[in-house]
Design an enzyme around this catalytic site. Sequence first.
Site, PDB file in Angstrom:
ATOM      1  N   TYR A 203      24.769 -27.103   7.192  1.00  0.00           N
ATOM      2  CA  TYR A 203      23.462 -26.531   7.526  1.00  0.00           C
ATOM      3  C   TYR A 203      22.942 -27.178   8.806  1.00  0.00           C
ATOM      4  CZ  TYR A 203      18.967 -24.311   6.367  1.00  0.00           C
ATOM      5  OH  TYR A 203      17.837 -23.528   6.349  1.00  0.00           O
TER       6      TYR A 203
ATOM      7  N   TYR B  26      19.938 -17.543  11.999  1.00  0.00           N
ATOM      8  CA  TYR B  26      19.258 -18.389  11.026  1.00  0.00           C
ATOM      9  C   TYR B  26      18.923 -17.527   9.814  1.00  0.00           C
ATOM     10  CZ  TYR B  26      15.659 -21.309   8.879  1.00  0.00           C
ATOM     11  OH  TYR B  26      14.915 -22.049   8.000  1.00  0.00           O
TER      12      TYR B  26
END
Length: 388
Positions: A297, A341
Amino acid sequence: MSARGRDPLSGRAAVAGIGATEFSKDSGRSELRLAVEAVRAALDDAGLTPGDVDGLVTFTMDTSPEITVAQACGMGDLSFFSRVHYGGGAACATVLQAALAVAAGVAEVVVCYRAFNERSGRRFGAGVQHREPSAEGAAVGWALPFGLLTPASWVAMAAQRYLHRYGLTPEAFGHVAVVDRRYAATNPAAHFYGRPITLADHAASRWIVEPLRLLDCCQETDGGQALVVTSVERARDLPYPPAVVAAAAQGAGRGQEQMTSFYRDDLTGLPETGVVARRLWRTAGLGPGDIDVGILYDHFTPFVLMQLEEFGFCGRGEAADFVAEERLPLNTHGGQLGEAYLHGMNGIAEGVRQVRGTAVNQVPGASRVLVTAGTGVPTSGLVLTGDG
């Protein structure tokens, strides 16, 4: 934490379908429509129909309720529906909950989804503008009066301490940005397709909150992503080889807050990620040296370095060199810095593609993939493997 051994969930469920909308800066349609498009695409990929679905999992932050998505997609009865808290930290946990439901016989086909207009609608990068009173809000309230209003500002506190502790400069973060953008440049689905960067580009990008530059920060994206989870046995009869959930875990550390855990003894690590790492390695029976691809991430580059260290890929303060030397393929889709994103859900999809052997930037022979979820918050992670 208890010294539990390998949990019985390992190998009981698999991701059998993945689907997404296009990733854009202005989708021109509702978040519900994005969710439905992603779910239908994932079901098509799995060779299933809406009528096969009996479970749905999403984020507490999502605006499209499970029953509304079910109705809009033409699904029938649901026997399981759930949501996971803490923003991007929920990503891998949606698969964990789906796998738990499948393994327990509560549901047979569970779809995980996340959809938002995070660029044309509510922009997280705009910072805190209004919060309803809550216990959670009280924690972040201690930081707001001092100008810490955005996710970048909260991460910058830990990033600055990390640099100080290990005698590094902000250029240490640039290696993550360069690697992500290199992979994005060859991924037609990525926003930054055809646009790689150099370390010099990173160093020349403007400051956002020192020590974070513009190229240390992820994008804002409109889009949706969905994943279909079912039993390994059923997945074997579907079009693509199953991406087996070898391990799945959630973790919150001592002194945990949501992005503002500034009162811990040490700001240079991510204890919640450490909790997840220990559970994943123990359950999967694997270690850092067994992983073929890491999908980490990357909402902000410093936390990628800290994740590598928490998972034991390298020593403390050594992750910048680890990335620079490309000892492990990282974020082969371009990550959230380069592709989109989507709160980490697109990263899970990339992990599935790598196991299937269908990724645009395919790592030869990849069969063991680590995927992580949001950092700085209670988080989650997955180890995905091939079948057998």
